[in-house]
Motif scaffolding. Structure first.
Motif, mmCIF file in Angstrom:
data_model
loop_
_atom_site.group_PDB
_atom_site.id
_atom_site.type_symbol
_atom_site.label_atom_id
_atom_site.label_comp_id
_atom_site.label_asym_id
_atom_site.label_seq_id
_atom_site.Cartn_x
_atom_site.Cartn_y
_atom_site.Cartn_z
ATOM 1 N N PRO A 14 58.938 30.588 51.924
ATOM 2 C CA PRO A 14 57.504 30.865 51.861
ATOM 3 C C PRO A 14 56.877 30.263 50.610
ATOM 4 N N VAL A 15 55.656 29.853 50.746
ATOM 5 C CA VAL A 15 54.920 29.320 49.605
ATOM 6 C C VAL A 15 54.145 30.469 48.977
ATOM 7 N N LEU A 16 54.411 30.722 47.722
ATOM 8 C CA LEU A 16 53.708 31.792 47.023
ATOM 9 C C LEU A 16 52.487 31.207 46.348
ATOM 10 N N ARG A 17 51.354 31.751 46.673
ATOM 11 C CA ARG A 17 50.109 31.254 46.104
ATOM 12 C C ARG A 17 49.523 32.315 45.182
ATOM 13 N N HIS A 18 48.820 31.880 44.177
ATOM 14 C CA HIS A 18 48.220 32.801 43.220
ATOM 15 C C HIS A 18 47.181 33.707 43.866
ATOM 16 N N GLU A 19 46.475 33.222 44.886
ATOM 17 C CA GLU A 19 45.429 34.042 45.481
ATOM 18 C C GLU A 19 46.000 35.220 46.258
ATOM 19 N N ARG A 20 47.291 35.263 46.521
ATOM 20 C CA ARG A 20 47.895 36.374 47.248
ATOM 21 C C ARG A 20 48.214 37.554 46.347
ATOM 22 N N ASP A 21 48.256 37.357 45.058
ATOM 23 C CA ASP A 21 48.600 38.489 44.207
ATOM 24 C C ASP A 21 47.486 38.915 43.253
ATOM 25 N N GLY A 22 46.412 38.161 43.186
ATOM 26 C CA GLY A 22 45.350 38.547 42.274
ATOM 27 C C GLY A 22 44.090 37.730 42.431
ATOM 28 N N ILE A 23 43.124 38.084 41.616
ATOM 29 C CA ILE A 23 41.818 37.432 41.652
ATOM 30 C C ILE A 23 41.416 37.122 40.209
ATOM 31 N N PHE A 24 40.795 35.969 40.011
ATOM 32 C CA PHE A 24 40.322 35.594 38.683
ATOM 33 C C PHE A 24 38.879 36.057 38.523
ATOM 34 N N ILE A 25 38.605 36.741 37.424
ATOM 35 C CA ILE A 25 37.272 37.266 37.146
ATOM 36 C C ILE A 25 36.781 36.669 35.833
ATOM 37 N N ARG A 26 35.559 36.161 35.872
ATOM 38 C CA ARG A 26 34.977 35.535 34.681
ATOM 39 C C ARG A 26 34.649 36.603 33.633
ATOM 40 N N GLN A 27 35.053 36.321 32.411
ATOM 41 C CA GLN A 27 34.749 37.168 31.268
ATOM 42 C C GLN A 27 34.320 36.257 30.131
ATOM 43 N N ASN A 28 33.035 36.295 29.836
ATOM 44 C CA ASN A 28 32.445 35.407 28.837
ATOM 45 C C ASN A 28 32.679 33.950 29.205
ATOM 46 N N ASP A 29 33.492 33.221 28.420
ATOM 47 C CA ASP A 29 33.691 31.793 28.689
ATOM 48 C C ASP A 29 35.082 31.464 29.236
ATOM 49 N N TYR A 30 35.756 32.444 29.826
ATOM 50 C CA TYR A 30 37.071 32.202 30.427
ATOM 51 C C TYR A 30 37.234 33.066 31.678
ATOM 52 N N PHE A 31 38.259 32.773 32.462
ATOM 53 C CA PHE A 31 38.594 33.551 33.647
ATOM 54 C C PHE A 31 39.925 34.247 33.427
ATOM 55 N N ARG A 32 39.972 35.536 33.743
ATOM 56 C CA ARG A 32 41.201 36.299 33.582
ATOM 57 C C ARG A 32 41.675 36.776 34.943
ATOM 58 N N LYS A 33 42.969 36.691 35.159
ATOM 59 C CA LYS A 33 43.541 37.118 36.432
ATOM 60 C C LYS A 33 43.825 38.616 36.419
ATOM 61 N N TYR A 34 43.392 39.287 37.487
ATOM 62 C CA TYR A 34 43.661 40.706 37.704
ATOM 63 C C TYR A 34 44.441 40.832 39.007
ATOM 64 N N LEU A 35 45.527 41.563 38.962
ATOM 65 C CA LEU A 35 46.369 41.724 40.144
ATOM 66 C C LEU A 35 45.730 42.698 41.127
ATOM 67 N N TYR A 36 45.856 42.381 42.404
ATOM 68 C CA TYR A 36 45.301 43.256 43.440
ATOM 69 C C TYR A 36 45.897 44.658 43.355
ATOM 70 N N ARG A 37 47.185 44.739 43.028
ATOM 71 C CA ARG A 37 47.837 46.052 42.987
ATOM 72 C C ARG A 37 47.267 46.958 41.900
ATOM 73 N N ASP A 38 46.542 46.384 40.935
ATOM 74 C CA ASP A 38 45.954 47.185 39.866
ATOM 75 C C ASP A 38 44.534 47.660 40.177
ATOM 76 N N ILE A 39 43.934 47.136 41.234
ATOM 77 C CA ILE A 39 42.568 47.526 41.603
ATOM 78 C C ILE A 39 42.637 48.773 42.473
ATOM 79 N N LEU A 40 41.989 49.851 42.036
ATOM 80 C CA LEU A 40 41.952 51.091 42.815
ATOM 81 C C LEU A 40 40.844 51.044 43.867
#
Length: 140
Positions: A14-40
């Motif tokens: 299987p090909v593991l892609r970054h979009e399957r485990d999290g989402i990047f959210i813009r914070q000021n002038d950068y994007f930070r990855k947050y894992l789906y499992r951490d979102i309530l």
């Protein structure tokens, strides 16, 4: 493709892609990855959404819930109300028209109830009431 490449990289892996485990959210002038499992859950407020995380963190994004829900994996999240999307993994209690995620009770909208219930694995035996119900005894 030569034999070496076929042996090194079999097609059935299987090909593991970054979009399957999290989402990047813009914070000021950068994007930070947050894992789906951490979102309530996600709560909408007009054209903004608040994302609530396990570590009690809350992040506000300038995006309507309708657009945000399209970016979340449907096998992990479900729309529960016109203002809420919840993580299916984090449902602690379901009672009547509400679910509890962590310490927060979230309403289930009538429009979303059938879809929500279809996503749950529910084990429930129907109750059968006999004439002995008046004495406080019921057959289950």
């Amino acid at each position: 493709m030569n034999d070496f490449m076929q042996n090194q990289f079999p097609a059935q892996l299987p090909v593991l892609r970054h979009e399957r485990d999290g989402i990047f959210i813009r914070q000021n002038d950068y994007f930070r990855k947050y894992l789906y499992r951490d979102i309530l859950y996600v709560k909408a407020c007009g054209c903004y959404c608040d994302l609530y995380f396990r570590d009690k963190k809350r992040i506000t994004v300038a995006q309507p819930l309708g657009m945000l829900v399209q970016q979340l994996p449907g096998d992990l999240f479900v729309r529960l109300h016109h203002s809420y999307v919840i993580s299916l993994y984090d449902i602690g209690v379901w009672a009547g028209n509400s679910v509890r995620i962590g310490e927060e009770w979230i309403p289930i909208g009538y429009r979303y109830r059938a879809e929500f219930l279809s996503r749950l694995n529910i084990l429930s035996a129907p109750r059968k009431f006999s004439s002995s119900t008046e004495s406080g005894m019921e057959n289950i």
